[in-house]
Design a protein around this motif. Structure first.
Motif, PDB file in Angstrom:
ATOM      1  N   UNK A  43      42.422  37.120  33.475  1.00 32.56           N
ATOM      2  CA  UNK A  43      42.721  35.751  33.916  1.00 32.56           C
ATOM      3  C   UNK A  43      43.470  35.003  32.821  1.00 32.56           C
ATOM      4  N   UNK A  44      42.989  35.114  31.579  1.00 34.32           N
ATOM      5  CA  UNK A  44      43.660  34.439  30.460  1.00 34.32           C
ATOM      6  C   UNK A  44      45.068  34.982  30.243  1.00 34.32           C
ATOM      7  N   UNK A  73      27.519  46.914  29.560  1.00 32.51           N
ATOM      8  CA  UNK A  73      28.576  47.288  30.506  1.00 32.51           C
ATOM      9  C   UNK A  73      28.952  46.093  31.387  1.00 32.51           C
ATOM     10  N   UNK A  74      27.939  45.400  31.862  1.00 32.46           N
ATOM     11  CA  UNK A  74      28.171  44.240  32.715  1.00 32.46           C
ATOM     12  C   UNK A  74      28.948  43.160  31.958  1.00 32.46           C
ATOM     13  N   UNK A  92      32.769  41.674  32.630  1.00 31.51           N
ATOM     14  CA  UNK A  92      32.999  40.228  32.736  1.00 31.51           C
ATOM     15  C   UNK A  92      34.100  39.792  31.762  1.00 31.51           C
ATOM     16  N   UNK A  93      34.027  40.285  30.535  1.00 27.30           N
ATOM     17  CA  UNK A  93      35.032  39.923  29.527  1.00 27.30           C
ATOM     18  C   UNK A  93      36.409  40.469  29.881  1.00 27.30           C
ATOM     19  N   UNK A  94      36.466  41.682  30.425  1.00 27.35           N
ATOM     20  CA  UNK A  94      37.752  42.243  30.850  1.00 27.35           C
ATOM     21  C   UNK A  94      38.377  41.369  31.927  1.00 27.35           C
ATOM     22  N   UNK A  95      37.557  40.944  32.874  1.00 28.98           N
ATOM     23  CA  UNK A  95      38.039  40.082  33.947  1.00 28.98           C
ATOM     24  C   UNK A  95      38.552  38.762  33.386  1.00 28.98           C
TER      25      UNK A  95
END
Length: 99
Positions: free
Chosen positions: A74-75, A62-63, A67-70
């Motif tokens: 940004x990308x 989940x963590x 992080x990947x969604x964030x």
């Protein structure tokens, strides 16, 4: 017939042997039950540890997902900024607006 209340020795021995056999059977049954309870307790403990491990793994995933969604946001914003700053994409936008 004995009126003194004392059992004859053969009957006494037979009775004692039967009592010992009964007690041995009960002890054996208790031992089997104890072994089964011990086995079940160990199995429950093992399953608890497995569940704890899986829960920790789910939390880590989940963590990482957050992080990947964030990072994707940004990308995505970076790509949008590049596209809006690029003349190639601006001319495409203006051509489509002219039509």
């Amino acid at each position: 017939e004995h009126r003194s209340g004392i059992l004859p020795s053969k009957v006494e021995r037979a009775h004692s042997t039967m009592m010992n056999a009964d007690m041995d059977a009960v002890e054996a049954e208790n031992q089997v039950e104890l072994e089964e309870k011990t086995r079940l307790i160990n199995q429950v403990l093992e399953l608890q540890h497995t569940l704890e491990d899986l829960s920790a793994r789910v939390d880590a995933v989940k963590e990482e997902n957050l992080k990947l969604k964030s990072e994707n946001q940004v990308l995505g914003q970076y790509i949008e900024n590049l596209m809006s700053a690029s003349s190639v994409f601006q001319t495409t936008d203006t051509k489509s607006k002219r039509k």
